[in-house]
Design a protein around this motif. Structure first.
Motif, PDB file in Angstrom:
ATOM      1  N   SER A 219      -4.501   0.598   3.199  1.00  0.00           N
ATOM      2  CA  SER A 219      -5.441  -0.514   3.272  1.00  0.00           C
ATOM      3  C   SER A 219      -6.862  -0.032   3.562  1.00  0.00           C
ATOM      4  CB  SER A 219      -5.000  -1.482   4.375  1.00  0.00           C
ATOM      5  OG  SER A 219      -4.960  -0.823   5.622  1.00  0.00           O
TER       6      SER A 219
ATOM      7  N   THR B  23       0.839  -1.207   0.000  1.00  0.00           N
ATOM      8  CA  THR B  23       0.000   0.000   0.000  1.00  0.00           C
ATOM      9  C   THR B  23       0.868   1.248   0.000  1.00  0.00           C
ATOM     10  OG1 THR B  23      -0.174  -0.002   2.427  1.00  0.00           O
ATOM     11  CG2 THR B  23      -1.876  -1.188   1.184  1.00  0.00           C
TER      12      THR B  23
ATOM     13  N   HIS C 203       0.936  -5.030  12.290  1.00  0.00           N
ATOM     14  CA  HIS C 203       1.193  -5.875  11.114  1.00  0.00           C
ATOM     15  C   HIS C 203       1.779  -7.199  11.580  1.00  0.00           C
ATOM     16  CE1 HIS C 203       0.946  -1.786   9.634  1.00  0.00           C
ATOM     17  NE2 HIS C 203       0.767  -2.256   8.412  1.00  0.00           N
TER      18      HIS C 203
ATOM     19  N   GLY D  47      -8.245   8.095  13.047  1.00  0.00           N
ATOM     20  CA  GLY D  47      -7.283   8.788  12.192  1.00  0.00           C
ATOM     21  C   GLY D  47      -7.940   9.491  11.024  1.00  0.00           C
TER      22      GLY D  47
HETATM   23  O1  TXA Z   1      -1.999   0.473   4.287  1.00  0.00           O
HETATM   24  C1  TXA Z   1      -1.976   0.808   5.466  1.00  0.00           C
HETATM   25  O2  TXA Z   1      -2.920   0.599   6.234  1.00  0.00           O
HETATM   26  C2  TXA Z   1      -0.701   1.509   5.965  1.00  0.00           C
HETATM   27  C3  TXA Z   1       0.436   0.501   5.853  1.00  0.00           C
HETATM   28  C4  TXA Z   1       1.718   1.011   6.443  1.00  0.00           C
HETATM   29  O3  TXA Z   1       0.050  -0.711   6.441  1.00  0.00           O
HETATM   30  N1  TXA Z   1      -0.862   1.969   7.303  1.00  0.00           N
HETATM   31  C5  TXA Z   1      -1.669   3.011   7.622  1.00  0.00           C
HETATM   32  O4  TXA Z   1      -1.634   3.360   8.949  1.00  0.00           O
HETATM   33  O5  TXA Z   1      -2.344   3.610   6.824  1.00  0.00           O
HETATM   34  P1  TXA Z   1      -2.152   4.748   9.501  1.00  0.00           P
HETATM   35  O6  TXA Z   1      -1.683   4.791  10.899  1.00  0.00           O
HETATM   36  O7  TXA Z   1      -1.738   5.861   8.629  1.00  0.00           O
HETATM   37  O8  TXA Z   1      -3.707   4.589   9.508  1.00  0.00           O
HETATM   38  C6  TXA Z   1      -4.291   3.699  10.426  1.00  0.00           C
HETATM   39  C7  TXA Z   1      -5.754   3.982  10.586  1.00  0.00           C
HETATM   40  C8  TXA Z   1      -6.033   5.264  11.323  1.00  0.00           C
HETATM   41  O9  TXA Z   1      -7.071   5.963  10.660  1.00  0.00           O
HETATM   42  C9  TXA Z   1      -6.489   4.779  12.682  1.00  0.00           C
HETATM   43  O10 TXA Z   1      -7.329   5.667  13.317  1.00  0.00           O
HETATM   44  C10 TXA Z   1      -7.171   3.484  12.334  1.00  0.00           C
HETATM   45  O11 TXA Z   1      -6.333   2.945  11.356  1.00  0.00           O
HETATM   46  N2  TXA Z   1      -7.216   2.552  13.469  1.00  0.00           N
HETATM   47  C11 TXA Z   1      -6.186   1.941  14.060  1.00  0.00           C
HETATM   48  N3  TXA Z   1      -6.607   1.190  15.099  1.00  0.00           N
HETATM   49  C12 TXA Z   1      -7.942   1.321  15.148  1.00  0.00           C
HETATM   50  C13 TXA Z   1      -8.958   0.784  15.991  1.00  0.00           C
HETATM   51  N4  TXA Z   1      -8.670  -0.020  17.006  1.00  0.00           N
HETATM   52  N5  TXA Z   1     -10.239   1.136  15.737  1.00  0.00           N
HETATM   53  C14 TXA Z   1     -10.536   1.956  14.703  1.00  0.00           C
HETATM   54  N6  TXA Z   1      -9.617   2.497  13.873  1.00  0.00           N
HETATM   55  C15 TXA Z   1      -8.336   2.192  14.092  1.00  0.00           C
END
Ligand code: TXA
Ligand code: MG
Length: 308
Positions: free
Chosen positions: A176, A29, A61, A219
């Motif tokens: 993703s 991604t 991951h 996020g």
């Molecule tokens: O493709 C991807 O998902 C990339 C690659 C590096 O794997 N990662 C990514 O991570 O986009 P990030 O941190 O930019 O976005 C993660 C999202 C955020 O919007 C966050 O709020 C949401 O995932 N998230 C994480 N844990 C959560 C949870 N327990 N409940 C709801 N949303 C969650």
């Protein structure tokens, strides 16, 4: 430090992670900023390096479904989606399991965990060598454009990370898709797998985020992926000093896909925004259809264009 995606580079990346240091890792991604998800100090340094608000949880991951099941309560729906799309650009949010060992900084105190098995060979090799969960947000300063090359990572984070594992540009190019399965199945973020494909596997419609709902993927702040200059959407042509980003058979400065292929457009979106951002000029974007991967592309563009 630039590591190459060969056995020595992979071993060194896993070793740095074991030491609690941060390594940017290619995924299919975007590049992720990886740290040991069980190590609170490592996770804290991810937030610090990105300048990320600490209420915004991270994705863990892992190398396999079995590894994911150590940390979350599994379900039939999770299994169906994993069978269809893992390894790949899909993140599942599931209830944390007792004794999970994940730092509470990863979940930002929530009782659920976002997990993903990435498909990128180098990411899988690092996860296998490290043999533990790697917390990894996109490897960009908070709020800025996501990185799809090692050069993008270094432009934003050089000096704040131990290394970047360089394996060329990311194939999918959009983060993703995030599906919440802790309650009724919900689309928490559109992304690299189209909503239509997920609904076909679950044989049900996903609950969609409505304006006014509590932010269910925390996020998903309005302004994100933001170039320095303003972004204007659904433009038919450039006005004034604007530089025009196009899609399909249009006259423009840079085209996401001249043939109108949404998969190609997704793969080139962030690199295009990085490139246009370097010109310093305001950016106008021609309309992009809202089906399939177009929904995720439009989601990113709306945030790029949102008031800062
Ligand atoms: O493709 C991807 O998902 C990339 C690659 C590096 O794997 N990662 C990514 O991570 O986009 P990030 O941190 O930019 O976005 C993660 C999202 C955020 O919007 C966050 O709020 C949401 O995932 N998230 C994480 N844990 C959560 C949870 N327990 N409940 C709801 N949303 C969650
Ligand atoms: Mg991000």
């Amino acid at each position: 430090m630039n590591l190459s995606a060969d056995p020595a580079g992979i071993a060194q990346a896993a070793d740095l992670l074991r030491q609690g240091l941060l390594v940017a890792i290619p995924t299919e991604t975007v590049y992720g900023l990886g740290g040991d998800a069980r190590n609170g100090e490592a996770v804290a340094s991810i937030y610090a390096a990105k300048g990320r608000p600490s209420f915004n949880p991270l994705i863990a991951h892992v190398a396999s479904v079995e590894a994911a099941q150590r940390f979350v309560t599994w379900s039939d729906q999770a299994q169906a989606l994993a069978d269809a799309f893992w390894p790949g650009p899909l993140t599942l949010v599931l209830p944390l399991r007792h004794g999970h060992g994940i730092s509470s900084l990863v979940t930002a105190g929530l009782e659920t965990l976002a997990v993903r098995v990435p498909a990128h060979p180098a990411a899988r090799a690092v996860l296998t060598a490290f043999d533990g969960p790697v917390a990894a947000p996109s490897a960009n300063p908070s709020g800025q454009i996501s990185p799809t090359t090692a050069a993008h990572v270094l432009a934003g984070l050089n000096g704040r990370i131990a290394a970047v594992l360089d394996d060329g540009p990311c194939g999918v190019g959009l983060e993703s898709t995030i599906v919440g399965l802790a309650d009724e199945p919900a689309l928490l973020r559109p992304g690299g797998i189209a909503l239509e494909q997920i609904e076909a596997v679950l044989n049900t419609q996903l609950h969609l985020h409505q304006p006014g709902d509590a932010l269910n993927a925390p996020g998903q702040l309005q302004s994100h992926y933001a170039p320095d200059a303003p972004v204007r959407l659904n433009a038919s042509s450039a006005q004034g000093d604007e530089i025009l980003l196009g899609f399909g058979p249009v006259d423009c400065d840079l085209n996401l896909s001249a043939s109108g292929d949404l998969t190609e457009a997704a793969a080139t979106l962030f690199a295009a925004l990085h490139k246009l951002n370097e010109t310093g000029r305001p950016i106008a974007v021609t309309p992009i259809p809202d089906h399939g991967l177009g929904a995720a592309i439009n989601d990113r563009l709306r945030r790029a264009a949102a008031p800062r």
